[in-house]
Write an enzyme that holds these catalytic residues in place. Structure first.
Site, PDB file in Angstrom:
ATOM      1  N   CYS A  99       0.918  -0.869  -0.542  1.00 51.71           N
ATOM      2  CA  CYS A  99      -0.088   0.166  -0.064  1.00 51.71           C
ATOM      3  C   CYS A  99       1.007   1.615   0.172  1.00 51.71           C
ATOM      4  O   CYS A  99       0.818   2.188  -0.770  1.00 51.71           O
ATOM      5  CB  CYS A  99      -0.544   0.178   0.912  1.00 51.71           C
ATOM      6  SG  CYS A  99      -0.280  -0.113   2.658  1.00 51.71           S
ATOM      7  N   HIS A 144      -2.896   1.537   7.235  1.00 48.54           N
ATOM      8  CA  HIS A 144      -2.733   0.950   5.558  1.00 48.54           C
ATOM      9  C   HIS A 144      -2.741   2.696   4.443  1.00 48.54           C
ATOM     10  O   HIS A 144      -3.815   3.715   5.576  1.00 48.54           O
ATOM     11  CB  HIS A 144      -4.531   0.505   5.862  1.00 48.54           C
ATOM     12  CG  HIS A 144      -4.620   0.243   4.033  1.00 48.54           C
ATOM     13  ND1 HIS A 144      -3.905  -1.269   3.346  1.00 48.54           N
ATOM     14  CD2 HIS A 144      -5.518   0.701   3.031  1.00 48.54           C
ATOM     15  CE1 HIS A 144      -3.984  -0.640   2.056  1.00 48.54           C
ATOM     16  NE2 HIS A 144      -5.472  -0.054   2.241  1.00 48.54           N
ATOM     17  N   HIS A 173      -5.592   2.583  -4.082  1.00 45.14           N
ATOM     18  CA  HIS A 173      -4.833   1.268  -2.938  1.00 45.14           C
ATOM     19  C   HIS A 173      -4.286   0.372  -3.504  1.00 45.14           C
ATOM     20  O   HIS A 173      -4.933  -0.602  -4.445  1.00 45.14           O
ATOM     21  CB  HIS A 173      -5.275   1.479  -1.525  1.00 45.14           C
ATOM     22  CG  HIS A 173      -6.665   0.376  -1.660  1.00 45.14           C
ATOM     23  ND1 HIS A 173      -6.780  -0.162  -0.574  1.00 45.14           N
ATOM     24  CD2 HIS A 173      -7.587   0.470  -2.878  1.00 45.14           C
ATOM     25  CE1 HIS A 173      -7.832  -1.348  -0.370  1.00 45.14           C
ATOM     26  NE2 HIS A 173      -8.531  -0.692  -1.587  1.00 45.14           N
TER      27      HIS A 173
END
Length: 359
Positions: free
Chosen positions: A273, A321, A333
């Site tokens: 990510c 994240h 993402h």
């Protein structure tokens, strides 16, 4: 220099030589790691009555923990690269210092030999033995100049020797830090593999129809979160327009759609990510920190109402994240292992906050 100090310098120089040979000039050094022992896959069983909602939540936790460990791995990776580079530079300083010290010693030896050849007599004695007072006076001037130069030479030798000792101590300290970072990296890598293996084992116990149902539950949970987020009227308040750099970052990020998630990866063929967000902004000419936690801690924060395309949305309380906002309530993402870079609802996960790589 004492025996201990000479040994320290020799050790540091040997370290530099190894770094230079193994890593190459200007490259990061990775010292040989011990052969890892296989880590047994943790035993993971389905919950009673094969409760798929419980499975979904358990998978979410396993992949979340893997994401946390990935951040730790990426941070340790950065540290090992930086520390090994510093060791290489210290090693070069030691080599340069030793060369300079050898040169100074040669010059000191030459001065001593010249004094010996002149007989080593003090100027007063040579006056009585000289038939030419003028020549003697000129000689005294040269002697004084030579004495001054010798003092300067000895002072420089002392400074160079002290520098060498300091470089050696710094190299030793950096090596200890590097060893600590390597251990942290190995521990994080082990944790990632354990969490992903447990998740994969859990999913492997599901039948085809159960996997399809599980996927539906995941989509439903994301849709519910996104609907709730949009229902707050957030889109009515979002009117920020992307900057030129923000547009470049968004273009890069969306061009990666379909590429696989791989922990620790930052392109070009796969990403995690924060690897995707850092690569996207690097493509826009703005370097940012590597991990999601670093991006959250170090980049300027903005209110969600002021969010504009290119801004980074940080998720979960531990900033484990991160994604890039692309507009219209959506983000792009790299979700987790087994998935690919994709577009999703910006509110489909718990939002911690928003950061902006540019002001």
């Amino acid at each position: 220099m004492g025996t201990g100090k000479r040994s320290l310098v020799a050790t540091a120089v040997g370290l530099v030589c190894a770094v230079t040979v193994l890593g190459g000039a200007g490259t990061a050094f990775a010292s040989p790691a011990p052969t890892p022992t296989p880590t047994p896959t943790p035993s993971v069983t389905l919950p009673p009555n094969r409760d798929l909602e419980a499975v979904r939540k358990r998978l979410e936790r396993l992949y979340h923990d893997a994401a946390v460990a990935t951040d730790a791995y990426n941070a340790a990776e950065e540290q090992t690269e930086r520390q090994s580079t510093e060791i290489v530079e210290l090693a070069r300083e030691i080599v340069r210092g030793q060369e300079r010290l050898a040169e100074l010693k040669d010059r000191a030896g030459a001065a001593a030999r010249a004094q010996y050849r002149s007989g080593g007599l003090p100027p007063e004695a040579r006056l009585w033995l000289s038939d030419d007072p003028q020549a003697w006076l000129e000689g005294v001037g040269r002697v004084r100049q030579g004495q001054k130069a010798t003092k300067g030479l000895l002072a420089e030798m002392t400074r160079t020797q002290q520098d060498l000792e300091q470089y050696a101590q710094d190299a030793s300290a950096q090596w200890k830090k590097l060893d600590t970072s390597r251990k942290a990296k190995a521990a994080a890598q082990k944790k990632i593999k354990e969490q992903v293996a447990a998740a994969e084992q859990l999913e492997s116990q599901l039948e085809k129809k159960e996997k399809e149902r599980l996927a539906e539950l995941e989509r439903a949970a994301a849709y519910k979160a996104q609907t709730s987020w949009l229902g707050s009227g957030i889109l009515d308040e979002l009117n920020g327009k992307a900057t030129a750099q923000g547009k470049k970052a968004v273009e890069f990020a969306t061009d990666q759609i379909g590429k696989p998630y791989v922990w620790g990866a930052e392109g070009p063929d796969s990403f995690d990510c924060s690897g995707m967000t850092s690569a996207a902004w690097a493509a826009a000419g703005v370097p940012i920190p590597r991990t999601s936690q670093q991006q959250w801690a170090q980049l300027p924060r903005v209110d969600i109402q002021d969010m504009r395309p290119g801004d980074l949305i940080v998720y979960f309380d531990d900033a484990s994240h991160i994604a890039m906002y692309v507009g219209d309530g959506a983000m792009v993402h790299a979700p987790r292992p087994g998935r690919t870079v994709t577009i999703a609802g910006a509110g489909s996960m718990p939002i911690l906050g928003v950061v902006r790589p540019t002001v």
